[in-house]
Design a protein around this motif. Structure first.
Motif, PDB file in Angstrom:
ATOM      1  N   CYS A   1       0.862  -1.338  -0.096  1.00 31.84           N
ATOM      2  CA  CYS A   1      -0.107   0.011  -0.135  1.00 31.84           C
ATOM      3  C   CYS A   1       0.978   1.152   0.055  1.00 31.84           C
ATOM      4  CB  CYS A   1      -0.997  -0.051   1.262  1.00 31.84           C
ATOM      5  SG  CYS A   1      -1.892   1.508   1.505  1.00 31.84           S
TER       6      CYS A   1
ATOM      7  N   LEU B   1       0.485  -6.170  -0.087  1.00 28.02           N
ATOM      8  CA  LEU B   1      -0.702  -6.498  -1.121  1.00 28.02           C
ATOM      9  C   LEU B   1      -0.448  -7.536  -1.950  1.00 28.02           C
ATOM     10  CD1 LEU B   1      -2.110  -2.790  -1.379  1.00 28.02           C
ATOM     11  CD2 LEU B   1      -3.007  -4.371   0.227  1.00 28.02           C
TER      12      LEU B   1
ATOM     13  N   CYS C   1      -4.327  -0.240  -0.122  1.00 35.27           N
ATOM     14  CA  CYS C   1      -5.167  -1.253   0.795  1.00 35.27           C
ATOM     15  C   CYS C   1      -6.592  -0.719   1.004  1.00 35.27           C
ATOM     16  CB  CYS C   1      -4.738  -1.448   2.438  1.00 35.27           C
ATOM     17  SG  CYS C   1      -4.561  -0.282   3.533  1.00 35.27           S
TER      18      CYS C   1
END
Length: 241
Positions: free
Chosen positions: A45, A52, A63
């Motif tokens: 993120c 992620l 995110c």
């Protein structure tokens, strides 16, 4: 000098910062500890640094939490995941008086933001309340910040922010409860806060969980006229799958 360093190395050979096994250079990790330390990289993120798997646009990922409730800072990074050896490193630095760990950690952290910060950036650590600083004798975030600033070649101000209120432990509290506990607890320092004015800021802390403390620090920087603000931590807490 080289001969002296060689002699010292023979008497005090370099040891792994985590397990104490012999390594090739000072402040390094042995092979097993390196493999067991979850360094962050790849898809993360852009705002909070959490790892992620997908969902990026033009190489930039966010995110779900940061998309639903964007943080006040523009970008955030961390060097390792807060588990296993990553957790051991943070706790050893924070509570184990292992101040020498700030040196390798500062290198790892600086590498995460080297291409994000400008040369006029001011590195600012998350402050400790004076009573905790008196008991611990050092602010681990300030140790990390000093090493990060040195590795990036930018300015550092260890006391640009002031924690006026000794907040209770935030561990186990909800995000909302953390924000209430931190309300007005962190402000620009009355004597050094002017250094924040007009400066891009890199906020440094040891670990990010909910981000409540970093939000309070970011808002204090805004109150002093600084921006943009980026955050950098040694470790990032993540939810277990």
């Amino acid at each position: 000098m080289a001969q002296l360093q060689t002699a010292v190395s023979m008497i005090y050979p370099p040891r792994c910062t985590t397990c104490g096994d012999l390594v090739e250079s000072d402040f390094g990790l042995c092979g097993p500890c390196w493999r067991e330390t979850a360094f962050l990289g790849g898809a993360i993120c852009d705002a909070c640094g959490v790892p992620l798997t997908s969902g990026g646009k033009d190489g930039v990922f966010h995110c779900d939490t940061c998309m639903q409730d964007p943080p006040p800072w523009v970008q955030g990074r961390a060097a390792v995941i807060y588990r296993g050896n990553g957790r051991k490193l943070v706790l050893a630095l924070k509570h184990g008086d292992r101040q020498e760990l700030a040196r390798p950690a500062g290198v790892w952290m600086a590498n995460m933001v080297r291409n994000l910060v400008s040369k006029d950036t001011l590195v600012v650590p998350v402050p400790l309340h004076w009573s905790r600083l008196l008991r611990r004798r050092y602010n681990q975030s300030a140790l990390l910040g000093a090493e990060v600033a040195k590795n990036l070649g930018v300015s550092f101000c260890p006391d640009a922010l002031l924690r006026r209120v000794r907040t209770p432990s935030l561990e186990g509290l909800s995000h909302e409860a953390r924000m209430v506990a931190l309300e007005k607890a962190i402000t620009p320092h009355p004597k050094r806060g002017h250094r924040l004015d007009g400066k891009p800021i890199l906020l440094v802390d040891d670990v990010m969980t909910s981000g409540a403390t970093l939000k309070a620090c970011t808002n204090a920087c805004f109150d002093a006229g600084s921006g943009p603000v980026r955050i950098l931590t040694l470790a990032r807490a993540v939810k277990e799958a």
